[in-house]
Design a protein around this motif. Structure first.
Motif, PDB file in Angstrom:
ATOM      1  N   GLU A  94       2.907  14.763 -13.420  1.00 43.91           N
ATOM      2  CA  GLU A  94       1.828  15.712 -14.204  1.00 43.91           C
ATOM      3  C   GLU A  94       1.866  17.069 -14.152  1.00 43.91           C
ATOM      4  OE1 GLU A  94      -1.924  13.921 -13.185  1.00 43.91           O
ATOM      5  OE2 GLU A  94      -1.546  12.032 -14.127  1.00 43.91           O
ATOM      6  N   MET A 147       2.065   1.943  -3.546  1.00 39.28           N
ATOM      7  CA  MET A 147       1.384   2.398  -4.415  1.00 39.28           C
ATOM      8  C   MET A 147       0.762   3.892  -3.997  1.00 39.28           C
ATOM      9  SD  MET A 147      -0.659   1.901  -6.758  1.00 39.28           S
ATOM     10  CE  MET A 147      -0.779  -0.073  -6.842  1.00 39.28           C
ATOM     11  N   THR A 148       1.057   4.237  -3.043  1.00 39.76           N
ATOM     12  CA  THR A 148       0.947   5.544  -2.329  1.00 39.76           C
ATOM     13  C   THR A 148       1.986   6.554  -3.174  1.00 39.76           C
ATOM     14  OG1 THR A 148      -0.273   4.969  -0.372  1.00 39.76           O
ATOM     15  CG2 THR A 148       0.540   7.316  -0.425  1.00 39.76           C
ATOM     16  N   GLN A 149       3.139   5.954  -2.964  1.00 35.29           N
ATOM     17  CA  GLN A 149       4.395   6.364  -3.315  1.00 35.29           C
ATOM     18  C   GLN A 149       4.421   6.749  -5.043  1.00 35.29           C
ATOM     19  OE1 GLN A 149       6.537   8.082  -1.663  1.00 35.29           O
ATOM     20  NE2 GLN A 149       5.939   7.406   0.327  1.00 35.29           N
ATOM     21  N   PHE A 150       3.924   5.805  -5.620  1.00 37.08           N
ATOM     22  CA  PHE A 150       3.761   5.651  -7.123  1.00 37.08           C
ATOM     23  C   PHE A 150       2.663   6.812  -7.468  1.00 37.08           C
ATOM     24  CE2 PHE A 150       1.391   4.203 -10.830  1.00 37.08           C
ATOM     25  CZ  PHE A 150       2.576   4.025 -11.833  1.00 37.08           C
ATOM     26  N   LYS A 151       1.790   7.006  -6.605  1.00 39.02           N
ATOM     27  CA  LYS A 151       0.690   7.928  -7.260  1.00 39.02           C
ATOM     28  C   LYS A 151       1.209   9.315  -7.068  1.00 39.02           C
ATOM     29  CE  LYS A 151      -3.289   5.114  -6.044  1.00 39.02           C
ATOM     30  NZ  LYS A 151      -4.716   5.020  -5.224  1.00 39.02           N
ATOM     31  N   LYS A 152       1.745   9.388  -5.819  1.00 32.77           N
ATOM     32  CA  LYS A 152       2.476  10.855  -5.595  1.00 32.77           C
ATOM     33  C   LYS A 152       3.478  11.124  -6.845  1.00 32.77           C
ATOM     34  CE  LYS A 152       2.395  10.820  -0.679  1.00 32.77           C
ATOM     35  NZ  LYS A 152       2.779  10.840   0.709  1.00 32.77           N
ATOM     36  N   GLU A 184       0.727  -1.181   0.100  1.00 31.76           N
ATOM     37  CA  GLU A 184      -0.280   0.110  -0.101  1.00 31.76           C
ATOM     38  C   GLU A 184       0.774   1.255  -0.071  1.00 31.76           C
ATOM     39  OE1 GLU A 184      -3.855   1.801   2.540  1.00 31.76           O
ATOM     40  OE2 GLU A 184      -2.458   0.286   3.330  1.00 31.76           O
ATOM     41  N   GLU A 243       3.315   9.989  -9.568  1.00 36.26           N
ATOM     42  CA  GLU A 243       2.541  10.419 -11.181  1.00 36.26           C
ATOM     43  C   GLU A 243       1.982  11.569 -11.015  1.00 36.26           C
ATOM     44  OE1 GLU A 243       2.140   8.757 -13.798  1.00 36.26           O
ATOM     45  OE2 GLU A 243       3.623   7.166 -13.311  1.00 36.26           O
ATOM     46  N   GLN A 244       1.589  12.151  -9.752  1.00 39.56           N
ATOM     47  CA  GLN A 244       1.062  13.411  -9.732  1.00 39.56           C
ATOM     48  C   GLN A 244       2.262  14.664  -9.839  1.00 39.56           C
ATOM     49  OE1 GLN A 244      -0.818  13.693  -5.647  1.00 39.56           O
ATOM     50  NE2 GLN A 244      -2.565  12.454  -6.507  1.00 39.56           N
TER      51      GLN A 244
END
Length: 239
Positions: free
Chosen positions: A177, A166-171, A163, A173-174
């Motif tokens: 962007e 996944m949180t680090q991956f989403k950060k 988990e 990606e943000q």
């Protein structure tokens, strides 16, 4: 919970295989080999045996490697130089002077005379009660319950690690962007800046007086001014 259990079942097999490679390399390390070197050797052995490119679950393995299930079992050498020595039986010998028999087992055990009468020892006072050792039955642990709790704890730890990944991956990606948006905005602003400079230069050319020029060069300047007006939608000044 079902999703976590299925993920743990797959991960459990991979960790067990890698842990076996690590124990094998750690049990017979090369001279001067550090833990990092042993990790590299274990990873290479795992990739060679199971035809993988790498072992991506090192963080999960670090969590469970000290669990009793994955701790390596110490091997006991029963025939080599490190084997425990057998204790010999006590030998009964006869002394030279008194003719009494004595027993000797080792240097740590006191000598005792077998001819001594046990009745010569002082009796225990009657007013003091004799304390009897009471045997307490050790409490048995439920292996199934402890094993189930241990598996749940390990699975929960691995789920938290996944988990967090996944949180680090989403950060990440943000952030990517956001950087792309800023890059587009900077490029757009730079294009507008260049367009403003071009407009100012064309306006300067359009406002210059060309009446003093000769006929051949004057016609070239007039055509240039007409092209500028057509590009920006301006009205052509009087020639």
């Amino acid at each position: 919970m079902d999703q976590m259990t299925s993920k743990w079942t797959d991960l459990n097999g991979k960790i067990s295989k890698f842990n076996a490679c690590f124990i094998q390399k750690n049990r017979n390390p090369q001279s001067g080999a550090s833990e990092a070197t042993i990790m590299q050797q274990a990873t290479a052995e795992y990739c060679k045996m199971y035809k993988k490119r790498t072992f991506p679950h090192v963080a999960a393995w670090e969590v469970v490697r000290h669990h009793p299930k994955w701790v390596p079992v110490e091997l006991v050498d029963t025939h080599g130089p490190t084997a425990p020595k057998k204790r010999g039986g006590s030998k009964r010998s006869k002394t030279s002077e008194s003719g009494n028999y004595t027993t000797s087992a080792s240097d740590n055990l006191p000598q005792m005379n077998l001819n001594d009468d046990p009745l010569d020892e002082p009796d225990q006072p009657l007013d003091e009660p004799v304390e009897e050792d009471t045997l307490t039955r050790p409490r048995r642990r439920r292996g199934g319950e402890s094993s189930s709790k241990g598996k749940e704890a390990v699975a929960e730890s691995i789920f938290r690690i996944e988990e967090e990944k996944m949180t680090q991956f989403k950060k990440a990606e943000q952030r990517k962007e956001t950087m792309m948006s800023l890059k587009v905005e900077r490029e757009q602003a730079y294009k507008e800046h260049l367009k403003t400079i071009e407009r100012q230069n064309d306006l300067k050319i359009l406002c210059e007086n060309h009446a003093h020029l000769d006929a051949s060069f004057k016609s070239v300047v007039i055509e240039q001014k007409r092209a500028i007006c057509a590009k920006w939608g301006w009205e052509m000044p009087s020639v």
